[in-house]
Design a protein around this motif. Sequence first.
Motif, PDB file in Angstrom:
ATOM      1  N   THR A   2       0.780  -1.284   0.081  1.00 20.73           N
ATOM      2  CA  THR A   2       0.136   0.172  -0.137  1.00 20.73           C
ATOM      3  C   THR A   2       0.911   1.200   0.015  1.00 20.73           C
ATOM      4  O   THR A   2       1.760   1.382   0.905  1.00 20.73           O
ATOM      5  CB  THR A   2      -0.824  -0.186   1.282  1.00 20.73           C
ATOM      6  OG1 THR A   2      -1.665  -1.199   1.133  1.00 20.73           O
ATOM      7  CG2 THR A   2      -1.762   1.366   1.365  1.00 20.73           C
ATOM      8  N   ALA A   3       0.561   2.086  -1.130  1.00 18.52           N
ATOM      9  CA  ALA A   3       1.330   3.507  -1.106  1.00 18.52           C
ATOM     10  C   ALA A   3       0.730   4.439   0.061  1.00 18.52           C
ATOM     11  O   ALA A   3      -0.434   4.256   0.221  1.00 18.52           O
ATOM     12  CB  ALA A   3       1.251   3.956  -2.428  1.00 18.52           C
ATOM     13  N   LEU A   4       1.730   5.261   0.706  1.00 22.16           N
ATOM     14  CA  LEU A   4       1.224   6.219   1.505  1.00 22.16           C
ATOM     15  C   LEU A   4       1.617   7.675   1.206  1.00 22.16           C
ATOM     16  O   LEU A   4       2.581   7.773   0.795  1.00 22.16           O
ATOM     17  CB  LEU A   4       2.013   5.905   2.944  1.00 22.16           C
ATOM     18  CG  LEU A   4       1.789   4.568   3.606  1.00 22.16           C
ATOM     19  CD1 LEU A   4       2.788   4.388   4.773  1.00 22.16           C
ATOM     20  CD2 LEU A   4       0.394   4.260   4.015  1.00 22.16           C
ATOM     21  N   THR A   5       0.338   8.436   1.352  1.00 30.06           N
ATOM     22  CA  THR A   5       0.641   9.704   1.039  1.00 30.06           C
ATOM     23  C   THR A   5       0.102  10.623   2.034  1.00 30.06           C
ATOM     24  O   THR A   5      -0.822  10.202   2.777  1.00 30.06           O
ATOM     25  CB  THR A   5      -0.082  10.076  -0.392  1.00 30.06           C
ATOM     26  OG1 THR A   5      -1.367   9.766  -0.536  1.00 30.06           O
ATOM     27  CG2 THR A   5       0.671   9.310  -1.713  1.00 30.06           C
ATOM     28  N   LEU A   6       0.341  11.897   1.880  1.00 30.15           N
ATOM     29  CA  LEU A   6      -0.265  12.852   2.696  1.00 30.15           C
ATOM     30  C   LEU A   6      -1.145  13.970   1.820  1.00 30.15           C
ATOM     31  O   LEU A   6      -0.739  14.291   0.768  1.00 30.15           O
ATOM     32  CB  LEU A   6       0.738  13.520   3.640  1.00 30.15           C
ATOM     33  CG  LEU A   6       1.623  13.123   4.325  1.00 30.15           C
ATOM     34  CD1 LEU A   6       2.644  13.957   4.926  1.00 30.15           C
ATOM     35  CD2 LEU A   6       0.759  12.513   5.758  1.00 30.15           C
ATOM     36  N   LYS A   7      -2.308  14.349   2.275  1.00 27.33           N
ATOM     37  CA  LYS A   7      -3.387  15.092   1.783  1.00 27.33           C
ATOM     38  C   LYS A   7      -3.786  16.091   2.772  1.00 27.33           C
ATOM     39  O   LYS A   7      -3.857  15.882   3.936  1.00 27.33           O
ATOM     40  CB  LYS A   7      -4.647  14.242   1.193  1.00 27.33           C
ATOM     41  CG  LYS A   7      -4.197  13.097   0.024  1.00 27.33           C
ATOM     42  CD  LYS A   7      -3.593  13.745  -1.295  1.00 27.33           C
ATOM     43  CE  LYS A   7      -3.121  13.189  -2.067  1.00 27.33           C
ATOM     44  NZ  LYS A   7      -2.582  13.383  -3.350  1.00 27.33           N
ATOM     45  N   PRO A   8      -4.353  17.274   2.250  1.00 21.48           N
ATOM     46  CA  PRO A   8      -4.984  18.408   3.239  1.00 21.48           C
ATOM     47  C   PRO A   8      -6.012  17.533   3.696  1.00 21.48           C
ATOM     48  O   PRO A   8      -6.718  16.805   3.342  1.00 21.48           O
ATOM     49  CB  PRO A   8      -5.347  19.536   2.136  1.00 21.48           C
ATOM     50  CG  PRO A   8      -4.290  19.211   0.892  1.00 21.48           C
ATOM     51  CD  PRO A   8      -4.309  17.878   0.863  1.00 21.48           C
ATOM     52  N   ALA A   9      -6.528  18.322   5.025  1.00 20.78           N
ATOM     53  CA  ALA A   9      -7.402  17.942   5.867  1.00 20.78           C
ATOM     54  C   ALA A   9      -9.035  17.606   5.278  1.00 20.78           C
ATOM     55  O   ALA A   9      -9.916  16.941   5.563  1.00 20.78           O
ATOM     56  CB  ALA A   9      -7.487  18.368   7.104  1.00 20.78           C
ATOM     57  N   ALA A  10      -9.027  18.600   4.327  1.00 25.96           N
ATOM     58  CA  ALA A  10     -10.522  18.770   3.627  1.00 25.96           C
ATOM     59  C   ALA A  10     -10.950  17.586   2.877  1.00 25.96           C
ATOM     60  O   ALA A  10     -10.765  17.589   1.567  1.00 25.96           O
ATOM     61  CB  ALA A  10     -10.654  19.933   2.891  1.00 25.96           C
ATOM     62  N   ALA A  11     -11.164  16.359   3.601  1.00 26.41           N
ATOM     63  CA  ALA A  11     -11.320  14.983   2.863  1.00 26.41           C
ATOM     64  C   ALA A  11     -12.336  15.202   1.945  1.00 26.41           C
ATOM     65  O   ALA A  11     -12.126  14.424   0.921  1.00 26.41           O
ATOM     66  CB  ALA A  11     -11.809  13.934   4.145  1.00 26.41           C
ATOM     67  N   ALA A  12     -13.336  16.053   1.901  1.00 26.04           N
ATOM     68  CA  ALA A  12     -14.383  15.873   0.984  1.00 26.04           C
ATOM     69  C   ALA A  12     -13.963  16.419  -0.235  1.00 26.04           C
ATOM     70  O   ALA A  12     -14.296  16.106  -1.294  1.00 26.04           O
ATOM     71  CB  ALA A  12     -15.490  17.045   1.561  1.00 26.04           C
TER      72      ALA A  12
END
Length: 509
Positions: A2-12
């Motif tokens: 599984t690749a792991l990444t970071l994204k901004p908190a605005a999940a929508a």
Amino acid sequence: MTALTLKPAAAAGQRADVIVVGVAKGAKGPVLAPGAAVVDEAFGGKLAAVLETLGASGGEGETTKLPAPDGLKAPVVLAVGLGGLPEKDAAFDEDALRRAAGAAARALAGTKKAVFALPAESAEAVAALAEGAALGGYSFDAYKDDGEAAKGGKNGKGPLGEAAIAVDKPRDKDVKAALERAAAVAEEVNRSRDLINTPPNDLTPEAFAAVASAAAKEHGIKVQVLDEKALVKGGYGGILGVGAGSQNPPRLVKLAYTHPKAQKSLAFVGKGITYDSGGISLKPAGHNETMKCDMSGAAAVFAAIVAAARLGLEVNITGWLALAENMPSGSAVRPGDVLRMYSGKTVEVLNTDAEGRLVLADALWKASEAKPDAIVDVATLTGAMMMALGSRTFGVMGNDDAFRTSVHEIAEEAGEASWPMPLPKHLQKGMESPTADIANMGERMGGGLVAGLFLQEFVGEGIAWAHLDIAGPAYNEGSPYGYTPKGGTGSAVRTLVRLAERTAAGDLG
């Protein structure tokens, strides 16, 4: 993997196949965990009520899928239970986050991308979520449909493709470093799992040594493999004795990771019985089927050293993989035989199924010659330890109470259940032999402690030593749970890595 990444908190706002939110078990029903606010808003503030209607309680590991409403860019929402709510103003326990992320990843097998909108309020929480997602998303499909299952083929769904962790500050240096560490450690745990799950006809001592050699060269780790001729020349009677009954000869593999700024040195020693029939003291029916896992200690040592190299830890680590196949044949060691070990000590073999301590004894004495600051051995050593601590907790023994306590605390910190065990001196009497210096068996009661006392005889004077008996948690014969799959688990890898990190930081107990 599984690749792991970071994204901004605005999940929508994240395009994905699934958005994962957390739900805890409150006094009056399920309670949404931090991170779920944007998703809850899309449900008109009624997500908790909808989940309760669907039977969700927030219990640990519980998963509930439901279609996403308009406003979300993912078609599905997955709610995963975190268990009980933390105390007021306290954060969720890191291992609770790790387990929840693992359960979610397992539920999403075959999914291309999921955004994890779970409580990620610190770098430590991000690391726990990432580690759980990567470990929970593990699958071993190499022997199914020519590997097509790993790609989502007809025989299996394959792992979760990408886990994007939603955080407030995805570019924060501490958060990025935490994610990178989690990815490296999880990949190495999964590497050890692959080895443990590989059938013994393909993972002979020679094959294991080849795998270790290839990875070592890739990561700048020095490697030396002693074959059967070198073992004879060196006088490694324990390893040779255990491997004498097999057509696949034994190996002793040395892995050496060094850092130019290192102030401390560690030695890790792993039991690597690639298959254990019990030898002449043959195991009873029903006890042979999972014995490909008897090399889990060596797999843990190997994976931990590769992880240390990938992380660039400022510590020197030497790993010793004691590899042999324990088989019955006309050339096998017999009960009553006496072996002369690498240390020069003689051992009367009373039970050929107590073989792990024999290969470890040679490797421990060899490791002691370099006088490291501490030695830790890892082994699926005794059924007695499973009787004492069950299938999810490993025992920790040692010749130094402070170091044993340190290793236990480090294991708990890493999220691996362990328990400190004693080495009562009165049990040594049971290993007295009229023929040799020591016997490889003693009293039946307290057998796990007897094994630890035997190993202690082969640790160099003045060296702090700990023995991890991972017989219980190394191989999961039951159903998957949390981030733990069925089969090989990679037990002790995270403990060894954390110990290396603490040693590099000057915190060796």
